[in-house]
Motif scaffolding. Structure first.
Motif, mmCIF file in Angstrom:
data_model
loop_
_atom_site.group_PDB
_atom_site.id
_atom_site.type_symbol
_atom_site.label_atom_id
_atom_site.label_comp_id
_atom_site.label_asym_id
_atom_site.label_seq_id
_atom_site.Cartn_x
_atom_site.Cartn_y
_atom_site.Cartn_z
ATOM 1 N N TYR A 48 0.847 -1.190 0.000
ATOM 2 C CA TYR A 48 0.000 0.000 0.000
ATOM 3 C C TYR A 48 0.880 1.236 0.000
ATOM 4 N N GLU A 49 0.548 2.187 -0.883
ATOM 5 C CA GLU A 49 1.230 3.476 -0.910
ATOM 6 C C GLU A 49 0.191 4.568 -0.747
ATOM 7 N N ALA A 50 0.597 5.654 -0.101
ATOM 8 C CA ALA A 50 -0.306 6.781 0.107
ATOM 9 C C ALA A 50 0.502 8.050 0.274
ATOM 10 N N HIS A 51 -0.158 9.160 0.056
ATOM 11 C CA HIS A 51 0.364 10.462 0.463
ATOM 12 C C HIS A 51 -0.295 10.704 1.812
ATOM 13 N N PRO A 52 0.432 10.513 2.923
ATOM 14 C CA PRO A 52 -0.207 10.521 4.244
ATOM 15 C C PRO A 52 -1.048 11.761 4.554
ATOM 16 N N ALA A 57 -6.387 13.754 5.407
ATOM 17 C CA ALA A 57 -7.389 14.802 5.186
ATOM 18 C C ALA A 57 -8.685 14.194 4.649
ATOM 19 N N ALA A 58 -8.560 13.276 3.697
ATOM 20 C CA ALA A 58 -9.751 12.604 3.159
ATOM 21 C C ALA A 58 -10.435 11.780 4.241
ATOM 22 N N LEU A 59 -9.656 11.099 5.059
ATOM 23 C CA LEU A 59 -10.237 10.306 6.146
ATOM 24 C C LEU A 59 -10.970 11.190 7.150
ATOM 25 N N ARG A 60 -10.417 12.365 7.456
ATOM 26 C CA ARG A 60 -11.096 13.283 8.381
ATOM 27 C C ARG A 60 -12.459 13.711 7.826
ATOM 28 N N ALA A 105 -24.444 1.538 10.617
ATOM 29 C CA ALA A 105 -24.572 2.453 9.483
ATOM 30 C C ALA A 105 -23.331 3.340 9.339
ATOM 31 N N ALA A 106 -22.851 3.863 10.443
ATOM 32 C CA ALA A 106 -21.675 4.733 10.394
ATOM 33 C C ALA A 106 -20.429 3.956 9.961
ATOM 34 N N CYS A 107 -20.264 2.748 10.469
ATOM 35 C CA CYS A 107 -19.098 1.942 10.103
ATOM 36 C C CYS A 107 -19.135 1.600 8.613
ATOM 37 N N ARG A 108 -20.305 1.223 8.119
ATOM 38 C CA ARG A 108 -20.429 0.926 6.689
ATOM 39 C C ARG A 108 -20.101 2.164 5.857
ATOM 40 N N PHE A 109 -20.582 3.328 6.275
ATOM 41 C CA PHE A 109 -20.283 4.572 5.585
ATOM 42 C C PHE A 109 -18.776 4.793 5.529
ATOM 43 N N LEU A 110 -18.102 4.621 6.663
ATOM 44 C CA LEU A 110 -16.646 4.788 6.711
ATOM 45 C C LEU A 110 -15.951 3.922 5.663
ATOM 46 N N VAL A 111 -16.278 2.636 5.661
ATOM 47 C CA VAL A 111 -15.592 1.690 4.779
ATOM 48 C C VAL A 111 -15.889 1.982 3.314
ATOM 49 N N GLU A 112 -17.157 2.191 2.994
ATOM 50 C CA GLU A 112 -17.521 2.431 1.587
ATOM 51 C C GLU A 112 -16.890 3.712 1.064
ATOM 52 N N GLU A 113 -16.905 4.764 1.855
ATOM 53 C CA GLU A 113 -16.347 6.042 1.410
ATOM 54 C C GLU A 113 -14.824 6.004 1.332
ATOM 55 N N LYS A 116 -13.719 4.554 -1.851
ATOM 56 C CA LYS A 116 -13.960 5.417 -3.010
ATOM 57 C C LYS A 116 -13.027 6.623 -3.067
ATOM 58 N N ARG A 117 -12.694 7.191 -1.895
ATOM 59 C CA ARG A 117 -12.133 8.545 -1.880
ATOM 60 C C ARG A 117 -10.729 8.716 -1.346
ATOM 61 N N VAL A 118 -10.203 7.766 -0.630
ATOM 62 C CA VAL A 118 -8.909 7.974 0.023
ATOM 63 C C VAL A 118 -7.771 7.610 -0.942
ATOM 64 N N PRO A 119 -6.802 8.513 -1.119
ATOM 65 C CA PRO A 119 -5.696 8.241 -2.037
ATOM 66 C C PRO A 119 -4.678 7.259 -1.446
ATOM 67 N N VAL A 120 -5.058 5.988 -1.503
ATOM 68 C CA VAL A 120 -4.190 4.875 -1.111
ATOM 69 C C VAL A 120 -4.188 3.915 -2.291
ATOM 70 N N TRP A 121 -2.993 3.479 -2.701
ATOM 71 C CA TRP A 121 -2.868 2.605 -3.857
ATOM 72 C C TRP A 121 -2.352 1.246 -3.410
#
Length: 139
Positions: A48-52, A57-60, A105-113, A116-121
Motif C-alpha cells: 500500500y502506498e499513500a500520500h499521508p 485529510a480525506a479520512l477526516r 450504518a456509520a461503520c459501513r459509511f466509513l468503509v464504503e467512502e 472510493k475517496r482515500v488516495p491509497v494505492w
C-alpha cells in the motif's frame, strides 16, 4: 481519530478513541490482506502506498460524514502503508453510537467512502516478487 501509518494497526486504541458510557453499540471493520490467486500465481503480500497528509485529510472528511449519520456517533479509522503479508490488517474502521443500528450504518459509511475517496494505492505481490498495481485504486 484518523491515521495513515506503516506501523501495525491497534484495534484497541481505535475503540478506546470512540467508546464511552453513552455509546452502547460499537461496530468494527477490519480489512485483511487476503491470499488471492492471479494468473502468475498466488498473492503473497499487498503493498500500500499513500500520500499521508492527503489520505488523512480525506479520512477526516469521511469521519465527519459518518458522524453525521446520527446524534452521538463517534468514529475512528486507520490505514496501513507498506508491504503487508497475507493475514495482516490493512485497515480498521470503528464507529460507536448510542444504538447498534447507527453504529453499523456509520461503520459501513466509513468503509464504503474510504474505498472510493482515500488516495491509497494497492499492489498485489506474488511469491515470485512480481507485482501488479490494482486498477481502480484509491481503495
Amino acid at each position: 481519530m484518523v491515521r495513515v501509518t506503516a506501523e501495525p494497526l491497534d484495534l484497541a486504541a481505535l475503540v478506546a478513541a470512540v467508546a464511552d458510557e453513552s455509546r452502547g453499540g460499537i461496530c468494527c471493520f477490519l480489512g485483511v490482506a487476503r491470499r488471492d490467486t492471479l494468473p502468475g500465481g498466488p498473492v503473497a503480500a499487498l503493498e500500500y502506498e499513500a500520500h499521508p497528509a492527503m489520505a488523512e485529510a480525506a479520512l477526516r472528511e469521511i469521519v465527519a460524514g459518518a458522524e453525521r449519520v446520527a446524534a452521538g456517533v463517534r468514529c475512528a479509522v486507520a490505514h496501513r502503508t507498506g508491504v503487508l503479508r497475507t493475514g495482516e490488517v490493512s485497515v480498521i474502521a470503528v464507529a460507536a453510537a448510542p444504538h447498534r443500528a447507527e453504529a453499523f450504518a456509520a461503520c459501513r459509511f466509513l468503509v464504503e467512502e474510504l474505498k472510493k475517496r482515500v488516495p491509497v494505492w494497492k499492489r498485489e505481490l506474488l511469491a515470485t516478487g512480481q507485482g501488479t498495481w490494482v486498477e481502480g485504486t484509491p481503495l
